[in-house]
Write a protein that holds these residues in place. Sequence first.
Motif, PDB file in Angstrom:
ATOM      1  N   ILE A 260       0.832  -1.204   0.000  1.00 48.28           N
ATOM      2  CA  ILE A 260       0.000   0.000   0.000  1.00 48.28           C
ATOM      3  C   ILE A 260       0.865   1.253   0.000  1.00 48.28           C
ATOM      4  CG2 ILE A 260      -1.747   1.278   1.296  1.00 48.28           C
ATOM      5  CD1 ILE A 260      -2.821  -1.386   2.296  1.00 48.28           C
ATOM      6  N   THR A 261       1.999   1.200   0.689  1.00 49.58           N
ATOM      7  CA  THR A 261       2.921   2.343   0.674  1.00 49.58           C
ATOM      8  C   THR A 261       3.403   2.640  -0.743  1.00 49.58           C
ATOM      9  OG1 THR A 261       3.671   1.960   2.943  1.00 49.58           O
ATOM     10  CG2 THR A 261       5.167   3.149   1.490  1.00 49.58           C
ATOM     11  N   GLY A 262       3.811   1.595  -1.470  1.00 50.34           N
ATOM     12  CA  GLY A 262       4.232   1.798  -2.854  1.00 50.34           C
ATOM     13  C   GLY A 262       3.105   2.329  -3.719  1.00 50.34           C
ATOM     14  N   MET A 263       1.891   1.840  -3.502  1.00 48.74           N
ATOM     15  CA  MET A 263       0.741   2.319  -4.270  1.00 48.74           C
ATOM     16  C   MET A 263       0.483   3.801  -4.015  1.00 48.74           C
ATOM     17  SD  MET A 263      -1.744  -0.960  -3.598  1.00 48.74           S
ATOM     18  CE  MET A 263      -3.214  -0.111  -4.156  1.00 48.74           C
ATOM     19  N   ILE A 264       0.539   4.208  -2.755  1.00 51.51           N
ATOM     20  CA  ILE A 264       0.278   5.610  -2.413  1.00 51.51           C
ATOM     21  C   ILE A 264       1.330   6.527  -3.024  1.00 51.51           C
ATOM     22  CG2 ILE A 264       0.202   7.259  -0.498  1.00 51.51           C
ATOM     23  CD1 ILE A 264      -1.086   5.050   1.184  1.00 51.51           C
ATOM     24  N   ILE A 265       2.600   6.118  -2.964  1.00 56.03           N
ATOM     25  CA  ILE A 265       3.664   6.960  -3.526  1.00 56.03           C
ATOM     26  C   ILE A 265       3.515   7.082  -5.037  1.00 56.03           C
ATOM     27  CG2 ILE A 265       6.159   7.124  -3.873  1.00 56.03           C
ATOM     28  CD1 ILE A 265       6.451   5.769  -1.116  1.00 56.03           C
ATOM     29  N   ILE A 266       3.178   5.986  -5.704  1.00 53.06           N
ATOM     30  CA  ILE A 266       2.949   6.051  -7.148  1.00 53.06           C
ATOM     31  C   ILE A 266       1.768   6.960  -7.454  1.00 53.06           C
ATOM     32  CG2 ILE A 266       2.146   4.698  -9.134  1.00 53.06           C
ATOM     33  CD1 ILE A 266       3.888   2.411  -8.156  1.00 53.06           C
ATOM     34  N   GLY A 267       0.692   6.854  -6.668  1.00 55.13           N
ATOM     35  CA  GLY A 267      -0.471   7.704  -6.898  1.00 55.13           C
ATOM     36  C   GLY A 267      -0.159   9.175  -6.728  1.00 55.13           C
ATOM     37  N   ILE A 268       0.566   9.520  -5.674  1.00 55.78           N
ATOM     38  CA  ILE A 268       0.910  10.927  -5.440  1.00 55.78           C
ATOM     39  C   ILE A 268       1.820  11.455  -6.535  1.00 55.78           C
ATOM     40  CG2 ILE A 268       2.151  12.480  -3.881  1.00 55.78           C
ATOM     41  CD1 ILE A 268       1.190  10.743  -1.554  1.00 55.78           C
ATOM     42  N   THR A 269       2.813  10.659  -6.929  1.00 58.90           N
ATOM     43  CA  THR A 269       3.740  11.099  -7.972  1.00 58.90           C
ATOM     44  C   THR A 269       3.025  11.256  -9.312  1.00 58.90           C
ATOM     45  OG1 THR A 269       5.449   9.830  -6.825  1.00 58.90           O
ATOM     46  CG2 THR A 269       5.984  10.669  -9.007  1.00 58.90           C
ATOM     47  N   GLY A 270       2.131  10.314  -9.624  1.00 59.44           N
ATOM     48  CA  GLY A 270       1.363  10.437 -10.858  1.00 59.44           C
ATOM     49  C   GLY A 270       0.471  11.664 -10.853  1.00 59.44           C
ATOM     50  N   PHE A 271      -0.128  11.972  -9.697  1.00 61.20           N
ATOM     51  CA  PHE A 271      -0.961  13.167  -9.580  1.00 61.20           C
ATOM     52  C   PHE A 271      -0.138  14.432  -9.814  1.00 61.20           C
ATOM     53  CE2 PHE A 271      -2.400  16.640  -6.815  1.00 61.20           C
ATOM     54  CZ  PHE A 271      -3.658  16.866  -7.343  1.00 61.20           C
ATOM     55  N   LEU A 272       1.046  14.509  -9.197  1.00 62.14           N
ATOM     56  CA  LEU A 272       1.895  15.686  -9.384  1.00 62.14           C
ATOM     57  C   LEU A 272       2.358  15.809 -10.834  1.00 62.14           C
ATOM     58  CD1 LEU A 272       4.043  15.524  -6.117  1.00 62.14           C
ATOM     59  CD2 LEU A 272       2.110  17.031  -6.616  1.00 62.14           C
ATOM     60  N   SER A 273       2.647  14.682 -11.475  1.00 68.51           N
ATOM     61  CA  SER A 273       3.030  14.717 -12.893  1.00 68.51           C
ATOM     62  C   SER A 273       1.905  15.273 -13.744  1.00 68.51           C
ATOM     63  CB  SER A 273       3.402  13.308 -13.372  1.00 68.51           C
ATOM     64  OG  SER A 273       4.470  12.778 -12.629  1.00 68.51           O
ATOM     65  N   ASP A 274       0.676  14.845 -13.448  1.00 70.70           N
ATOM     66  CA  ASP A 274      -0.478  15.340 -14.198  1.00 70.70           C
ATOM     67  C   ASP A 274      -0.673  16.827 -13.977  1.00 70.70           C
ATOM     68  OD1 ASP A 274      -3.033  14.611 -15.767  1.00 70.70           O
ATOM     69  OD2 ASP A 274      -3.817  15.700 -14.028  1.00 70.70           O
ATOM     70  N   ARG A 275      -0.460  17.314 -12.736  1.00 70.18           N
ATOM     71  CA  ARG A 275      -0.601  18.751 -12.465  1.00 70.18           C
ATOM     72  C   ARG A 275       0.443  19.556 -13.234  1.00 70.18           C
ATOM     73  NH1 ARG A 275      -5.475  19.373 -11.377  1.00 70.18           N
ATOM     74  NH2 ARG A 275      -5.448  17.391 -12.470  1.00 70.18           N
ATOM     75  N   ILE A 276       1.663  19.032 -13.350  1.00 69.71           N
ATOM     76  CA  ILE A 276       2.701  19.739 -14.099  1.00 69.71           C
ATOM     77  C   ILE A 276       2.320  19.835 -15.573  1.00 69.71           C
ATOM     78  CG2 ILE A 276       5.097  19.595 -14.900  1.00 69.71           C
ATOM     79  CD1 ILE A 276       5.773  18.360 -12.151  1.00 69.71           C
ATOM     80  N   LEU A 277       1.844  18.730 -16.141  1.00 70.08           N
ATOM     81  CA  LEU A 277       1.414  18.760 -17.542  1.00 70.08           C
ATOM     82  C   LEU A 277       0.227  19.694 -17.730  1.00 70.08           C
ATOM     83  CD1 LEU A 277       1.750  14.985 -18.480  1.00 70.08           C
ATOM     84  CD2 LEU A 277       3.084  16.883 -19.418  1.00 70.08           C
TER      85      LEU A 277
END
Length: 293
Positions: A260-277
Amino acid sequence: MSLQSRMDDTSNRVQLAPAAETPVPAAGKRGQGVQRARTVALALIVPVCLLVIWDVMVRWTGTRLVPSPAGVAIMMWDFAFGGIYDDAYSASLPIHFWKSVQRVYGGFLCAAAIGIPLGLMIGRMPLLRKLLDPTLSLLRPIPVTAWLPLSMIFFGLGPRAAIFLVFLGAFFPILLNTVFGVRSVDIRLFEAAEMLGCSGAQQFRSVVLPAALPSIFNGLRLGAGFAWILIVVGEMTGVPEGLGAVIMDGRTLSRTDLVITGMIIIGITGFLSDRILLMLSNYFLRWSPQHHA
């Protein structure tokens, strides 16, 4: 000088004088701050509710297979800073995160570098579209997971196979959205450009690319999302480090908190990537208010 001439001269001076910038009132700034706070508060409602439901269900069922939110928070702290469990994963987040970022954005940038130019050409060249569209339509439905064995044969065990799988996942959304954007350009824009003497490469730069940019950015956002989704599959190719490798290790060791820790970190990083785009999209499309998000 006649009165009428003086009036005309005064009117011209008034019109030519630069308008003073109107300062934004303090009430307006406070209103913007309240609106931003309201937006953040609305965005937090669903995650907070999910955390509450998660915690209640774990307590109610008494399960030991799924950790509570507090247990996952402790695991995330140890994963990032160490000092709690002192195992192989303590304070290892920077290493795993950096490896995954390299693979995700390596594959994503390769997909963008190939998908955008190819999509622009397919959208503008009917012969190239007839030549490539059947093959691309045949390859597109194949799941990326089906390429896993072949990727290990082509590139061996290691990061190159992971980058290839991420590339495949990001390539088709970028390509198809670029083709759609080019083919959606209003034909009247080409006619107007030709009347103004704009043709060839200049027409491509001045008409096709700006009109297709909204669809291109949509494709980039979808491609980036798929890239983070597929990093777990990509890191099943025998790589020892990476967030996907951590999730696979957690599954093998029955460490649900690690998964779950790995899932949460991937989710947060993907969200930040989407905000940058999204910020880049708003910047490059600032001439088009209807395409702001």
